[in-house]
Design a protein around this motif. Structure first.
Motif, PDB file in Angstrom:
ATOM      1  N   LEU B 278       0.768  -1.091   0.100  1.00  0.00           N
ATOM      2  CA  LEU B 278       0.236  -0.054   0.133  1.00  0.00           C
ATOM      3  C   LEU B 278       1.023   1.335   0.004  1.00  0.00           C
ATOM      4  CD1 LEU B 278      -3.148  -0.590   2.316  1.00  0.00           C
ATOM      5  CD2 LEU B 278      -2.849  -0.666  -0.202  1.00  0.00           C
ATOM      6  N   LEU B 279       2.033   1.110   0.811  1.00  0.00           N
ATOM      7  CA  LEU B 279       2.949   2.409   0.842  1.00  0.00           C
ATOM      8  C   LEU B 279       3.398   2.915  -0.353  1.00  0.00           C
ATOM      9  CD1 LEU B 279       4.761   2.094   4.262  1.00  0.00           C
ATOM     10  CD2 LEU B 279       2.960   3.825   3.492  1.00  0.00           C
ATOM     11  N   VAL B 280       4.110   1.389  -1.171  1.00  0.00           N
ATOM     12  CA  VAL B 280       4.574   1.667  -2.623  1.00  0.00           C
ATOM     13  C   VAL B 280       3.737   2.461  -3.571  1.00  0.00           C
ATOM     14  CG1 VAL B 280       5.678   0.656  -4.576  1.00  0.00           C
ATOM     15  CG2 VAL B 280       6.482   0.152  -2.104  1.00  0.00           C
ATOM     16  N   ILE B 281       2.499   1.670  -3.660  1.00  0.00           N
ATOM     17  CA  ILE B 281       1.480   2.111  -4.461  1.00  0.00           C
ATOM     18  C   ILE B 281       0.980   3.449  -4.187  1.00  0.00           C
ATOM     19  CG2 ILE B 281      -0.925   1.637  -5.472  1.00  0.00           C
ATOM     20  CD1 ILE B 281      -0.246  -1.447  -4.791  1.00  0.00           C
ATOM     21  N   GLY B 282       0.648   3.870  -3.262  1.00  0.00           N
ATOM     22  CA  GLY B 282       0.281   5.133  -2.862  1.00  0.00           C
ATOM     23  C   GLY B 282       1.485   6.220  -2.920  1.00  0.00           C
ATOM     24  N   GLY B 283       2.772   5.821  -2.472  1.00  0.00           N
ATOM     25  CA  GLY B 283       3.839   6.855  -2.813  1.00  0.00           C
ATOM     26  C   GLY B 283       3.949   6.820  -4.246  1.00  0.00           C
ATOM     27  N   SER B 284       3.787   5.850  -5.068  1.00  0.00           N
ATOM     28  CA  SER B 284       4.346   6.155  -6.621  1.00  0.00           C
ATOM     29  C   SER B 284       3.063   7.166  -7.017  1.00  0.00           C
ATOM     30  CB  SER B 284       4.413   4.728  -7.127  1.00  0.00           C
ATOM     31  OG  SER B 284       2.994   4.250  -7.172  1.00  0.00           O
ATOM     32  N   GLN B 285       1.985   6.941  -6.759  1.00  0.00           N
ATOM     33  CA  GLN B 285       0.805   7.950  -7.138  1.00  0.00           C
ATOM     34  C   GLN B 285       1.110   9.291  -6.804  1.00  0.00           C
ATOM     35  OE1 GLN B 285      -3.016   5.844  -6.142  1.00  0.00           O
ATOM     36  NE2 GLN B 285      -3.316   5.480  -8.202  1.00  0.00           N
ATOM     37  N   TRP B 286       1.506   9.574  -5.345  1.00  0.00           N
ATOM     38  CA  TRP B 286       1.915  10.799  -4.992  1.00  0.00           C
ATOM     39  C   TRP B 286       2.936  11.380  -5.706  1.00  0.00           C
ATOM     40  CZ3 TRP B 286       6.100  12.696  -2.555  1.00  0.00           C
ATOM     41  CH2 TRP B 286       5.967  13.710  -2.007  1.00  0.00           C
ATOM     42  N   LEU B 287       3.937  10.609  -5.983  1.00  0.00           N
ATOM     43  CA  LEU B 287       5.117  11.116  -6.712  1.00  0.00           C
ATOM     44  C   LEU B 287       4.689  11.607  -8.184  1.00  0.00           C
ATOM     45  CD1 LEU B 287       7.870  11.225  -5.843  1.00  0.00           C
ATOM     46  CD2 LEU B 287       8.627   9.184  -7.119  1.00  0.00           C
ATOM     47  N   VAL B 288       3.953  10.670  -8.612  1.00  0.00           N
ATOM     48  CA  VAL B 288       3.658  10.904 -10.309  1.00  0.00           C
ATOM     49  C   VAL B 288       2.789  12.183 -10.455  1.00  0.00           C
ATOM     50  CG1 VAL B 288       2.154  10.300 -12.351  1.00  0.00           C
ATOM     51  CG2 VAL B 288       3.598   8.510 -11.008  1.00  0.00           C
ATOM     52  N   LYS B 289       1.914  12.433  -9.429  1.00  0.00           N
ATOM     53  CA  LYS B 289       0.892  13.475  -9.430  1.00  0.00           C
ATOM     54  C   LYS B 289       1.739  14.722  -9.224  1.00  0.00           C
ATOM     55  CE  LYS B 289      -3.622  11.493  -8.558  1.00  0.00           C
ATOM     56  NZ  LYS B 289      -4.415  10.822  -7.479  1.00  0.00           N
ATOM     57  N   LYS B 290       2.596  14.639  -8.313  1.00  0.00           N
ATOM     58  CA  LYS B 290       3.607  15.712  -7.767  1.00  0.00           C
ATOM     59  C   LYS B 290       4.286  16.188  -9.091  1.00  0.00           C
ATOM     60  CE  LYS B 290       5.999  17.726  -4.123  1.00  0.00           C
ATOM     61  NZ  LYS B 290       7.065  17.515  -3.055  1.00  0.00           N
ATOM     62  N   ILE B 291       4.916  15.262  -9.823  1.00  0.00           N
ATOM     63  CA  ILE B 291       5.747  15.698 -10.956  1.00  0.00           C
ATOM     64  C   ILE B 291       5.165  16.115 -12.118  1.00  0.00           C
ATOM     65  CG2 ILE B 291       7.250  14.445 -12.783  1.00  0.00           C
ATOM     66  CD1 ILE B 291       8.257  12.678 -10.634  1.00  0.00           C
ATOM     67  N   THR B 292       3.982  15.477 -12.385  1.00  0.00           N
ATOM     68  CA  THR B 292       3.074  15.970 -13.470  1.00  0.00           C
ATOM     69  C   THR B 292       2.610  17.399 -13.232  1.00  0.00           C
ATOM     70  OG1 THR B 292       1.161  14.819 -12.559  1.00  0.00           O
ATOM     71  CG2 THR B 292       2.417  13.695 -14.482  1.00  0.00           C
ATOM     72  N   ALA B 293       2.230  17.624 -11.976  1.00  0.00           N
ATOM     73  CA  ALA B 293       1.644  18.986 -11.587  1.00  0.00           C
ATOM     74  C   ALA B 293       2.619  20.018 -11.809  1.00  0.00           C
ATOM     75  CB  ALA B 293       1.202  19.007 -10.101  1.00  0.00           C
ATOM     76  N   LYS B 294       4.001  19.646 -11.582  1.00  0.00           N
ATOM     77  CA  LYS B 294       4.911  20.758 -11.803  1.00  0.00           C
ATOM     78  C   LYS B 294       5.207  20.963 -13.220  1.00  0.00           C
ATOM     79  CE  LYS B 294       8.527  20.491  -8.223  1.00  0.00           C
ATOM     80  NZ  LYS B 294       9.577  19.420  -7.954  1.00  0.00           N
ATOM     81  N   VAL B 295       4.992  19.819 -14.068  1.00  0.00           N
ATOM     82  CA  VAL B 295       5.070  19.872 -15.695  1.00  0.00           C
ATOM     83  C   VAL B 295       4.279  20.881 -16.203  1.00  0.00           C
ATOM     84  CG1 VAL B 295       4.978  18.933 -17.814  1.00  0.00           C
ATOM     85  CG2 VAL B 295       6.329  17.861 -15.928  1.00  0.00           C
TER      86      VAL B 295
END
Lengths: 366, 297
Positions: B278-295
């Motif tokens: 759960l941590l890895v799945i949640g963490g990866s989604q959070w990371l992707v959203k953060k990166i794409t938000a920056k873009v």
């Protein structure tokens, strides 16, 4: 002029393709391995006299000629196709086109080649296969299939029956339950609606492989392990959430006035659900079924943990045991795999368009 | 008449009873049971002794478990790059104007993902076999005999070797998902990009990719979740070996529970898999959203 260009390119590509196919045919007929062995043995010469140690017979000469001819034909064929494409599209587009089609062609070939290789290799005897793993069978034989199906100890036919039963019943229950629960959650307002919705949502997020050991423990305590119906529990439960969400989303797109009209005409809740809504939901239920056919038929880990009786094994389980038993008999393993894969492979190639569409819809919406 | 739109509660409960009961019994009861048993010393016999947090202490200090977790992460990263990355590039090729046989590529490419992981594992065991394997045969044909080896015994590179079949199996799957997402984009967007002089690569990176962001997020979630539960391939090809070099979490939980019959500690590992996944799945989604938000900014 334009038409001439097109015709020329078509002719070049066609000749090239014919040459390549012929070359591959010849190469396989000549068999790579024996060709290599032969060229090695005929290039050896006597150290003193300089005379060759072995002289090829007429048959061997013919074979070697065929293989080297096939190599030349392959190169000429490829060159003709490249020239043909460039004549048609110009240099830049032509090169891009050749690159694209080659990369994709190689990728597709690697995807389908194992199936082809397994098919023709399963027609070889072990001895023949071990001597030359890539060549086409010189004397095709069904002996591997006969041995597998003739020997009851292998349990392959039995395992296929088990898989058909488990998969069939699981699909039936998943489709039925998904429809009923999905419809009720989407249309009926009652106290437990949101909590139930959230519960199934959580079911999708739970990493199911963390349940491998706990399910075994709980089922063991309840005496549910190793029965013919045991696997229905995990398969149906793991398939339900996605099915429910697909149905729920689909039902939302049906106008509620339909059910109101039915009610005015005196149709009861159950009657409306089964007689009116069910037929409308058919496409989405087929999608659910398609996704689950593959996951149930292929599921391995829960079957491994929950089933002990050899007579109740499903296909993937039987295959791993078969692999252990015949670790070095590849043609036999291939025959077993092809046999147990056949229902899925036939299903896939007949309905591939629907299946791909359904799987993608399930993945994206679920 | 009102009953038809607003049915009696008893009818609803009757319809829901069986599915809900089955679901709770198969998913939630074992989850709670795992949590309970994770505090017990239990070696498959009738005796269970409460030993508090001892199992969890053992888990935190268990080098093999963390190695297995690391291997899961390796698979996740390898498959994110390999499956989704290669799939995206191949879709660009499929979408090119001069590409032929698009339907064939889709049907053939998707095919491996419909085959069971056990079959894939068996096929690749054959590919990797030292004497009768395709890989060593190929090396001989192109004259690189010195690279021939017993592939599945290569301790150093075993994770790469077992992740290649996994990557290969699902490229076509992600290809089809990404392809259908791109097909949904209005073609005028590409035409105007073309008129503005964007080349194929610029169009792909700055127009296509942002427009299919949501689909890519779905792909990433599927890929991460799929590889955190890797088991079938590993079981068929190496069973975690040689040694523990290709161990993944589910495989380790299986070995502890069903080969060493240590069900108490096995339950603790299950809880560990649950939390970490759960941590890895949640963490990866959070990371992707953060990166794409920056873009976007």
């Amino acid at each position: 002029m334009k038409i001439n260009c097109k015709t020329l390119s078509n002719i070049l590509v066609a000749i090239g393709l014919v040459l390549i196919i012929a070359a591959l045919g010849l190469a396989f007929a000549g068999s790579f391995e024996s060709y290599q062995d032969m060229t090695k043995s005929f290039t050896k010469v006597d150290a003193e006299t300089g005379a060759p140690l072995a002289v090829p017979t007429a048959d061997q000469n013919l074979l070697m000629g065929l293989v080297s001819a096939s190599g030349t034909m392959l190169l000429i064929g490829l060159a003709l196709i490249i020239v043909g494409v460039i004549v048609r599209l110009g240099l830049k587009d032509g090169v891009i086109s050749i690159f694209n089609n080659t990369v994709l062609g190689v990728f597709s070939a690697t995807c389908i080649f194992p199936l082809v290789w397994m098919f023709y290799s399963s027609l070889k005897e072990k001895r023949v296969f071990n001597a030359d793993i890539m060549g086409l069978p010189t004397e095709p034989t069904l002996i591997n299939y006969e041995r597998i199906l003739g020997n009851k100890d292998y349990h392959l036919a039995e395992s296929m029956m088990n898989s058909v039963r488990t998969t069939g019943l699981s699909i039936l229950m998943i489709v039925l339950f998904s429809f009923v629960v999905g419809y009720i959650l989407s249309r009926v307002k009652f106290k437990g609606n949101r909590p139930l919705y959230l519960m199934f949502l959580m079911g999708m997020l739970i990493p199911i492989h963390s349940l491998l050991v706990p399910i075994y423990v709980v089922f063991k305590d309840c005496g549910l392990n190793d029965k013919w119906f045991t696997l229905l529990f995990p398969y149906v439960s793991f398939g339900l959430p996605m099915g429910i969400f697909l149905v729920e989303g689909y039902v939302k797109s049906i106008p509620i006035s339909l059910e109101e009209a039915a009610a005015i005409d005196g149709s009861s809740f159950s009657n409306t659900m089964w007689r009116i809504i069910l037929p409308i939901c058919k496409p989405i239920l087929i999608t659910v079924a398609i996704i689950q056919v593959f996951s149930c038929w292929n599921e391995f880990s829960f079957a491994l943990v929950l089933m002990k009786s050899v007579s109740l094994q499903t296909v993937p389980l039987a295959l791993t045991q078969f692999k252990g038993q015949f670790a070095s008999d590849y043609p036999k393993q291939m025959a077993a795999m092809l046999l147990t894969m056949s229902p899925i492979v036939v299903l896939y190639f007949v309905f591939s368009k629907h299946i791909i569409k359904g799987m993608v819809a399930g993945a994206v919406k679920g | 008449m009102l009953d038809a739109i607003k049915p009696k509660k008893s009818v609803i409960y009757l319809y829901l009873l069986l599915p809900v009961a089955m679901f709770v019994f198969t998913v939630f009861v074992p989850l709670v049971a795992a949590l309970v048993y994770s505090f017990f010393e239990w070696k498959n016999g009738p005796v269970k002794t409460f030993n508090g947090l001892a199992n969890y202490q053992q888990l935190f200090a268990d080098a093999t478990f963390w190695q297995a977790f690391g291997n899961n992460i390796y698979l996740v990263v390898a498959c994110l790059v390999g499956q989704i990355g290669i799939a995206f590039l191949l879709v660009l090729l499929v979408n090119a104007r001069t590409t032929k046989l698009k339907g064939v590529h889709r049907t053939f490419g998707f095919f491996p993902s419909t085959i069971s992981a056990v079959c894939i594992g068996m096929i690749w065991t054959m590919v990797y076999h030292n004497k009768y394997g395709i890989l060593n045969w190929l090396l001989e044909v192109v004259g690189l005999e010195h690279l021939q080896q017993v592939w599945l015994n290569n301790t150093e590179n075993i994770m790469l070797i077992v992740s290649i079949p996994l990557i290969w199996q699902f490229i076509g799957y992600y290809m089809v998902i990404i392809f259908s997402a791109i097909a949904g984009i209005d073609s005028e967007v590409f035409e105007s990009a073309n008129i503005d002089g964007a080349n194929a690569w610029q169009t792909a990176m700055h127009i296509t990719l942002p427009l299919i962001k949501n689909t890519m997020l779905v792909c990433i979630t599927l890929c991460v979740a799929g590889n955190m539960k890797a088991f079938d391939n590993i079981y068929t090809m190496t069973k975690g070996g040689p040694g523990t070099s290709s161990m993944v979490m589910a495989m380790y939980g299986y070995k502890i529970s069903f080969e060493q019959f240590n069900l108490g500690y096995g339950s603790t590992i299950s809880v560990g898999i649950f939390v970490l996944s759960l941590l890895v799945i949640g963490g990866s989604q959070w990371l992707v959203k953060k990166i794409t938000a920056k873009v976007e900014v």
